[in-house]
Design an enzyme around this catalytic site. Structure first.
Site, short mmCIF file in Angstrom:
data_model
loop_
_atom_site.label_atom_id
_atom_site.label_comp_id
_atom_site.label_asym_id
_atom_site.label_seq_id
_atom_site.Cartn_x
_atom_site.Cartn_y
_atom_site.Cartn_z
N ALA A 139 61.41 54.54 -4.60
CA ALA A 139 60.51 53.92 -5.42
C ALA A 139 61.12 53.64 -6.76
O ALA A 139 61.68 54.30 -7.28
CB ALA A 139 59.26 54.64 -5.45
N PRO A 140 60.51 52.59 -7.44
CA PRO A 140 61.06 52.32 -8.65
C PRO A 140 60.43 53.24 -9.57
O PRO A 140 59.65 53.89 -9.56
CB PRO A 140 60.19 50.61 -8.94
CG PRO A 140 59.79 50.32 -7.69
CD PRO A 140 59.88 51.48 -6.89
N GLY A 141 61.52 53.21 -10.72
CA GLY A 141 60.91 54.37 -11.86
C GLY A 141 62.10 55.33 -11.90
O GLY A 141 63.19 55.28 -11.27
N ILE A 142 62.03 56.29 -12.87
CA ILE A 142 62.83 57.26 -13.12
C ILE A 142 62.80 58.17 -12.20
O ILE A 142 61.53 58.79 -11.76
CB ILE A 142 62.70 57.98 -14.57
CG1 ILE A 142 62.95 56.90 -15.61
CG2 ILE A 142 63.50 59.13 -14.77
CD1 ILE A 142 62.38 57.48 -17.15
N ARG A 143 63.81 58.89 -11.46
CA ARG A 143 63.87 59.76 -10.42
C ARG A 143 63.18 61.06 -10.78
O ARG A 143 63.66 61.47 -11.88
CB ARG A 143 65.30 59.75 -9.97
CG ARG A 143 65.42 60.77 -8.72
CD ARG A 143 66.45 60.85 -8.11
NE ARG A 143 67.38 59.56 -7.58
CZ ARG A 143 68.54 59.16 -7.09
NH1 ARG A 143 69.41 60.18 -7.32
NH2 ARG A 143 68.80 57.78 -6.77
N GLY A 144 62.53 61.66 -10.17
CA GLY A 144 61.67 63.06 -10.41
C GLY A 144 62.51 64.03 -10.24
O GLY A 144 63.55 64.03 -9.62
N MET A 145 62.37 65.29 -11.09
CA MET A 145 63.15 66.45 -10.83
C MET A 145 62.59 67.28 -9.93
O MET A 145 63.45 68.48 -9.43
CB MET A 145 63.21 67.21 -12.29
CG MET A 145 64.00 66.42 -13.38
SD MET A 145 63.95 67.35 -15.03
CE MET A 145 62.26 66.92 -15.52
N ASP A 165 44.48 60.55 -6.26
CA ASP A 165 44.11 61.51 -4.83
C ASP A 165 45.42 61.15 -4.07
O ASP A 165 46.12 60.28 -4.08
CB ASP A 165 42.83 60.96 -4.19
CG ASP A 165 42.38 62.19 -3.38
OD1 ASP A 165 43.01 63.27 -3.49
OD2 ASP A 165 41.51 61.78 -2.50
#
Length: 594
Positions: free
Chosen positions: A315-321, A371
């Site tokens: 998914a676009p965006g900053i990769r989560g930790m 949700d």
């Protein structure tokens, strides 16, 4: 085991569902009394209780079935015969669609979410589509303005089951007429009539009258949020008549309505006309049938994936930790998998993350938390996974993958509505759109805090923007209750050198939060910082947060509005909002059509 056992098992499952839905309706039916008594804490408890009912009754049925079968093994043919017997019980059953989902839940609990095939489960419904044209009790009532709109609205409000007095019914009727005239114009309004749902929709501190403005060529929503004053008197807070406004009221980031619906499928079909942008899953979700909404959500996914040639991508965006998030480019949902290993600064477990997601499911989401639907053993075709994503899944979540050759099975994931990450949105907008986004972001934090939720990690990347421009929080691994946080001011430095030191000159305990520090990452961008300081500077002060904490600890439950405050009648027509004064519409009486 005899063939009669299959029927007994099928009947046991259906009876278990009857018991569950009966309790569901029982809890729902108490919404009116909770509203009338202003028992807002009971409202919150009932919301959690109703969510827990489903899994509780699934567990009861599973134990019954284990007793019935006496622990004997069940082969594939036997399971298929049970499903066949269950299917034969459904043609005349009024809630067949949810009964199928309940069967699925029992099966998954019995067999640990394995062998989930269309032959064994109701992946798709066994029943033909049924138009709900003949109902034992009509869902709605029609009102026509033969004697004018004032008389019509007076009849509508008088027909409500609420047992509290009105603060000023004539005033509210005037407000509604003025609002309708502004939205439609007198001539178009004169061609309309109202269709109003017989049941009120309760949520938070409001009872919503839900209806339709029926015109010759179109139908619009007609929504009235009815509130209770501190003196125990009723008043209408606004009138909403656009599809966009209705969509926000029934949005995926809000708690489920309490609406008495013995025939939920019929109610969903009735709502569809005023909520054309909502999927079947979203409509069932809105009225509290969240487990069947999960079934419908999966069906919508299957319908999309079998008709597209897209591949899953990150998914676009900053990769989560903590979470690995992927999507299909044209699909409106994202898939979130908990990573095997978290970044060092994330001192938590996967069990903690799952508990946070469950907290969000049960808590009042106040329109600011998305949700989710939780799935186990989710199967993906490898050919539909981009190579880069497959490699990422194997590297970051390999312990949750089972390789079946041409497919992989993900042992656990969440599906959530797709939004534009706020950090990307802020990079793309300017002017008023930027100002609106910053205002929305701060309002989201305020409303979450007022609902006793502290987001924890408030970076822009952890929020998303919906198609209606609302800012919604969606990264839950650090959330906690406001009452668990210790908000502190940063002590003044002892020496000038303290401010240059790499370590703080003051002690920091678990649970300590220093709102002054928010400025470092929220206001660093020169385009955003001045706007945030202008509109939300109080969020940078510890005393603001402590005051909110005190209100929560004192039992105060904040009002939650599914619309902007400027839409409230008290704001729009504030000069005429005194209880002892009726309101006259700007143009006088609405003309009736000939």
């Amino acid at each position: 085991m005899t063939r009669g056992l299959e029927l007994l098992i099928a009947q046991t499952i259906l009876q278990g569902f009857d018991a569950q839905y009966g309790r569901f309706l029982e809890v729902t039916s108490g919404a009116q009394q909770r509203f009338e008594q202003a028992d807002w804490h009971a409202v919150q408890q009932a919301m959690k209780q109703r969510i827990h009912l489903y899994d509780h009754h699934v567990g009861l049925v599973v134990e019954q079935l284990r007793c019935i079968t006496e622990g004997k093994s069940t082969d594939v043919d036997f399971l298929l015969r049970v499903k066949q017997q269950y299917t034969q019980l459904l043609p005349d059953y009024p809630r067949f669609e949810i009964a199928e989902s309940f069967f699925n839940s029992v099966y998954c609990r019995l067999f640990d979410h394995r062998s989930l095939t269309p032959e064994r489960l109701f992946i798709f419904s066994s029943q033909p589509e049924r138009p709900f044209r003949t109902l034992p009790r009509p869902l709605a009532k029609d009102f026509f303005p033969e004697r004018g709109w004032s008389h019509l609205l007076g009849k509508v409000l008088s027909d409500l089951p609420l047992r509290l007095p009105w603060q000023n019914k004539a005033r509210d009727i005037g407000y509604i007429i003025a609002s309708l005239q502004e939205a439609l114009g007198e001539e178009l309004l004169a061609t309309c009539h109202l269709q109003v749902a017989n049941e009120l929709f309760y949520r938070n501190k409001a009872a919503w009258l839900v209806g339709k403005l029926v015109m010759p060529m179109a139908t619009l929503p007609f929504l009235l949020p009815i509130h209770r004053s501190e003196e125990g008197e009723l008043f209408v807070d606004t009138c909403l008549t656009t599809h966009a406004e209705a969509s926000i009221v029934f949005g995926f980031a809000r708690s489920y309505f309490m609406v008495y619906a013995p025939l939920p499928g019929a109610l969903v079909e009735w709502l569809r006309e005023i909520l054309p942008g909502k999927t079947t899953a979203e409509l069932y979700m809105a009225i509290g049938c969240q487990k069947h909404a999960k079934t419908e959500s999966y069906r919508e996914y299957l319908h999309y994936i079998t008709r597209c040639d897209e591949q899953f991508i990150e998914a676009p965006g900053i990769r989560g930790m903590v979470m690995l998030v992927f999507t299909l480019p044209g699909f409106d949902r994202v898939f979130k998998v908990i990573k095997d290993r978290f970044a060092p600064q994330k001192e938590m477990t996967a069990a903690h993350v799952r508990a946070c997601y469950q907290l969000v499911k049960e808590h009042d989401r106040v329109g600011r938390m998305a949700d989710t639907q939780e799935f186990e053993n989710f199967v993906l075709d490898k050919r539909q996974i981009a190579p880069a994503l497959l490699a990422l899944l194997q590297a970051e979540a390999g312990n949750k993958l089972t390789d079946l050759g041409d497919r992989i099975v993900i042992s656990h994931l969440y599906i959530e509505r797709r939004m534009v990450p706020l950090n990307l949105w802020l990079e793309q907008v300017n002017g008023q759109a930027l100002r609106d986004a910053v205002e929305e972001y701060g309002n989201a934090i305020r409303q979450l805090a007022a609902a006793n939720i502290f987001p924890g990690d408030m970076l822009f990347k952890n929020f998303g923007v919906t198609r209606h421009g609302r800012v919604v929080f969606y990264d839950y691994d650090e959330i906690c209750y406001m009452t668990e946080v210790n908000f502190r001011e940063i002590p003044p430095p002892r020496y000038p050198e303290d401010e240059l030191a790499s370590e703080p000159w003051y002690s920091v305990s678990p649970g300590d939060v220093f709102p002054e520090e928010f400025r470092h990452w929220l206001c660093a961008d020169p385009r955003i910082g001045p706007l945030f300081e202008e509109m939300h500077a109080d969020l940078l002060r510890a005393d603001y947060w402590r005051a909110l904490q005190m209100r929560i600890k004192n039992g105060h439950v904040e009002d939650v509005y599914a619309y902007r405050r400027k839409q409230r009648f008290s704001v729009r027509y504030g000069a005429d909002s005194r209880p002892d004064k009726a309101f006259t519409p700007p143009s006088g009486k609405v003309r009736r059509s000939a």
